[in-house]
Design a protein around this motif. Structure first.
Motif, PDB file in Angstrom:
ATOM      1  N   VAL A  64       0.835  -1.204   0.000  1.00  0.00           N
ATOM      2  CA  VAL A  64       0.000   0.000   0.000  1.00  0.00           C
ATOM      3  C   VAL A  64       0.870   1.256   0.000  1.00  0.00           C
ATOM      4  O   VAL A  64       0.587   2.234  -0.700  1.00  0.00           O
ATOM      5  CB  VAL A  64      -0.965  -0.020   1.207  1.00  0.00           C
ATOM      6  CG1 VAL A  64      -1.654   1.326   1.389  1.00  0.00           C
ATOM      7  CG2 VAL A  64      -1.994  -1.123   1.025  1.00  0.00           C
ATOM      8  N   THR A  65       1.961   1.217   0.750  1.00  0.00           N
ATOM      9  CA  THR A  65       2.871   2.366   0.783  1.00  0.00           C
ATOM     10  C   THR A  65       3.445   2.637  -0.609  1.00  0.00           C
ATOM     11  O   THR A  65       3.535   3.792  -1.035  1.00  0.00           O
ATOM     12  CB  THR A  65       4.000   2.086   1.797  1.00  0.00           C
ATOM     13  OG1 THR A  65       3.387   1.885   3.068  1.00  0.00           O
ATOM     14  CG2 THR A  65       4.961   3.248   1.903  1.00  0.00           C
ATOM     15  N   GLY A  66       3.789   1.565  -1.335  1.00  0.00           N
ATOM     16  CA  GLY A  66       4.308   1.719  -2.699  1.00  0.00           C
ATOM     17  C   GLY A  66       3.261   2.283  -3.648  1.00  0.00           C
ATOM     18  O   GLY A  66       3.543   3.189  -4.440  1.00  0.00           O
ATOM     19  N   LEU A  67       2.026   1.775  -3.543  1.00  0.00           N
ATOM     20  CA  LEU A  67       0.947   2.248  -4.422  1.00  0.00           C
ATOM     21  C   LEU A  67       0.625   3.718  -4.146  1.00  0.00           C
ATOM     22  O   LEU A  67       0.399   4.501  -5.070  1.00  0.00           O
ATOM     23  CB  LEU A  67      -0.312   1.391  -4.221  1.00  0.00           C
ATOM     24  CG  LEU A  67      -0.218  -0.048  -4.741  1.00  0.00           C
ATOM     25  CD1 LEU A  67      -1.403  -0.876  -4.244  1.00  0.00           C
ATOM     26  CD2 LEU A  67      -0.152  -0.063  -6.271  1.00  0.00           C
ATOM     27  N   LEU A  68       0.624   4.090  -2.872  1.00  0.00           N
ATOM     28  CA  LEU A  68       0.337   5.494  -2.530  1.00  0.00           C
ATOM     29  C   LEU A  68       1.481   6.400  -2.987  1.00  0.00           C
ATOM     30  O   LEU A  68       1.246   7.527  -3.437  1.00  0.00           O
ATOM     31  CB  LEU A  68       0.094   5.649  -1.027  1.00  0.00           C
ATOM     32  CG  LEU A  68      -1.220   5.046  -0.503  1.00  0.00           C
ATOM     33  CD1 LEU A  68      -1.281   5.146   1.023  1.00  0.00           C
ATOM     34  CD2 LEU A  68      -2.449   5.730  -1.111  1.00  0.00           C
ATOM     35  N   ALA A  69       2.702   5.915  -2.895  1.00  0.00           N
ATOM     36  CA  ALA A  69       3.851   6.720  -3.329  1.00  0.00           C
ATOM     37  C   ALA A  69       3.732   7.073  -4.812  1.00  0.00           C
ATOM     38  O   ALA A  69       3.969   8.217  -5.209  1.00  0.00           O
ATOM     39  CB  ALA A  69       5.157   5.976  -3.052  1.00  0.00           C
ATOM     40  N   GLU A  70       3.309   6.093  -5.634  1.00  0.00           N
ATOM     41  CA  GLU A  70       3.121   6.373  -7.071  1.00  0.00           C
ATOM     42  C   GLU A  70       2.087   7.466  -7.282  1.00  0.00           C
ATOM     43  O   GLU A  70       2.085   8.140  -8.310  1.00  0.00           O
ATOM     44  CB  GLU A  70       2.622   5.119  -7.802  1.00  0.00           C
ATOM     45  CG  GLU A  70       3.632   4.014  -7.886  1.00  0.00           C
ATOM     46  CD  GLU A  70       2.994   2.715  -8.380  1.00  0.00           C
ATOM     47  OE1 GLU A  70       1.911   2.771  -9.005  1.00  0.00           O
ATOM     48  OE2 GLU A  70       3.583   1.653  -8.117  1.00  0.00           O
ATOM     49  N   ARG A  71       1.189   7.617  -6.310  1.00  0.00           N
ATOM     50  CA  ARG A  71       0.124   8.624  -6.411  1.00  0.00           C
ATOM     51  C   ARG A  71       0.463   9.894  -5.636  1.00  0.00           C
ATOM     52  O   ARG A  71      -0.399  10.728  -5.377  1.00  0.00           O
ATOM     53  CB  ARG A  71      -1.185   8.015  -5.902  1.00  0.00           C
ATOM     54  CG  ARG A  71      -1.724   6.929  -6.847  1.00  0.00           C
ATOM     55  CD  ARG A  71      -2.617   5.931  -6.135  1.00  0.00           C
ATOM     56  NE  ARG A  71      -3.204   4.969  -7.056  1.00  0.00           N
ATOM     57  CZ  ARG A  71      -2.562   3.894  -7.539  1.00  0.00           C
ATOM     58  NH1 ARG A  71      -1.306   3.655  -7.180  1.00  0.00           N
ATOM     59  NH2 ARG A  71      -3.157   3.081  -8.379  1.00  0.00           N
ATOM     60  N   GLY A  72       1.726  10.004  -5.217  1.00  0.00           N
ATOM     61  CA  GLY A  72       2.180  11.259  -4.606  1.00  0.00           C
ATOM     62  C   GLY A  72       1.909  11.382  -3.124  1.00  0.00           C
ATOM     63  O   GLY A  72       1.824  12.494  -2.600  1.00  0.00           O
ATOM     64  N   ILE A  73       1.781  10.249  -2.439  1.00  0.00           N
ATOM     65  CA  ILE A  73       1.487  10.302  -0.993  1.00  0.00           C
ATOM     66  C   ILE A  73       2.500   9.429  -0.255  1.00  0.00           C
ATOM     67  O   ILE A  73       2.600   8.230  -0.525  1.00  0.00           O
ATOM     68  CB  ILE A  73       0.060   9.775  -0.705  1.00  0.00           C
ATOM     69  CG1 ILE A  73      -0.962  10.563  -1.530  1.00  0.00           C
ATOM     70  CG2 ILE A  73      -0.268   9.861   0.782  1.00  0.00           C
ATOM     71  CD1 ILE A  73      -2.235   9.791  -1.779  1.00  0.00           C
TER      72      ILE A  73
END
Ligand SMILES: *Cc1c(COP(=O)(O)O)cnc(C)c1O
Length: 351
Positions: free
Chosen positions: A306-315
């Motif tokens: 989830v941390t990786g997926l959110l990082a791709e979205r700028g979070i």
């Protein structure tokens, strides 16, 4: 030449948040929500900045070794306690370990929790024992006291990082009264909680309460921490501390920050409003938080995923897999500016 390095530093170490500028460059993002380090999204108080700027013109001189100005400001704010200061609460913890721990001494840590207690104790060659919290992350005083038997120092964080829940003062009272060594109560997030632990200091001559200017006071970049200690500890703490470690600018700014009660009140009310918002609107279950962050259970996904997926979205949020004693399906999310909190909820709910 690496064989020269002590074994405690050969692996491990503190885990830092991902860099916002690296992330922005990598994914071509115009802005990044920084929700991984529990900082205050609000800039420091103008009173803190003004005092810091003034102090800059005097940095040809070493700082006062007792950080008297800051200690007086702390007394005026909190009452007549014995204060020690340091380079962040981390610096205070490190000095305390130097005072108390000989190689092989037992140090106990209520876990999962902030990693630096263990790292600072290991750097003094302590024998570190992790004492597990209950399944709901509350502290069981009976098992904690059993694990803390014979310990030089026991660490307990309230509100706890990364779980967010606080331990009521009556439980701390019971534990402080029963441990043989020092109880270090980490109150980094106490400004966001309903509890006041200070009255316990008059009752227990083994209680140390650690605090910081890095969270509610918006001064993470200046590295100022302090602790209320029993009177007997004060001279030993000074002797063990790195000379002049807290610089003039940092301690002046911190003293200035204490005068701005409106800044603190706004910080706390912003936090409470948005903490409720993310707890109510994020679709994953949470642990009720008394701090400026919330722990979410993202199973069946993992925290890293989830941390990786959110990082791709700028979070940027914190995956909790590196916290010892914690399963791999948690993330910790700081309360940010309004746009950051809204972006987080929108994106996580859409995953
Ligand atoms: C952030 C934090 C600290 C460290 O504070 P500094 O003053 O920045 O060193 C200490 N304890 C906990 C639980 C924290 O989350």
């Amino acid at each position: 030449m690496e064989h020269l390095v002590r074994s405690c530093f050969k692996t491990g170490g503190y885990v830092y948040a991902r860099s916002a500028s690296d992330l922005a460059a990598r994914y071509g993002l115009p802005r990044v929500a920084r929700l991984a380090s529990n900082e205050n999204p609000k800039p420091p108080s103008p009173a803190a900045i003004a005092r810091g700027v003034l102090a800059l013109s005097e940095v040809n001189r070493y700082p006062d070794e007792t950080t008297r100005g800051l200690v007086e400001a702390l007394r005026a704010t909190h009452g007549d306690y014995h204060f020690v200061t340091g380079v962040g609460m981390d610096g205070v913890i490190e000095t305390l370990m130097r005072v108390l721990v000989d190689p092989g001494d037992l140090v106990v840590v209520s876990s999962p929790t902030f990693s630096f207690y263990r790292l600072a104790a290991l750097a003094q060659s302590a024998d570190v024992r992790l004492s597990p919290r209950k399944e709901d992350f509350s502290v069981d005083p009976v098992s904690f006291l059993r694990d803390a038997r014979g310990a030089k120092c026991a660490f307990l964080c309230s509100p706890n990082n990364p779980t967010g829940n606080a331990t009521p003062p009556d439980v701390i009272d019971e534990i402080a009264g029963a441990v043989e060594g020092v109880l270090f109560l980490d109150n980094a997030y106490v400004e966001f909680s309903p509890y006041d632990y200070l009255p316990l200091l008059k009752k227990h001559d083994n209680l140390v309460i650690g605090r910081t200017f890095s969270k509610a006071y918006s001064l993470a970049g200046l590295r100022v921490g302090y602790a209320m200690v029993p009177e007997w500890l004060e001279p030993f703490f000074s002797r063990a501390a790195t000379p002049h470690s807290l610089n003039r600018v940092s301690s002046a700014a911190a003293a200035g920050a204490l005068t701005d009660t409106a800044h603190l009140q706004e910080t706390v009310s912003h936090n409470h409003k948005w903490r409720q918002y993310i707890m109510d609107t994020c679709r994953y279950p949470h642990i009720a938080s008394d701090a400026n962050f919330v722990l979410f259970d993202v199973s069946p996904r993992t925290g890293d995923e989830v941390t990786g997926l959110l990082a791709e979205r700028g979070i940027i949020v914190r995956s909790c897999t590196s916290f010892t004693g914690m399963d791999n399906h948690y993330i910790r999310v700081s309360i940010g500016d309004a746009w950051e909190n809204e972006l987080f909820v929108r994106e996580i709910n859409a995953l």
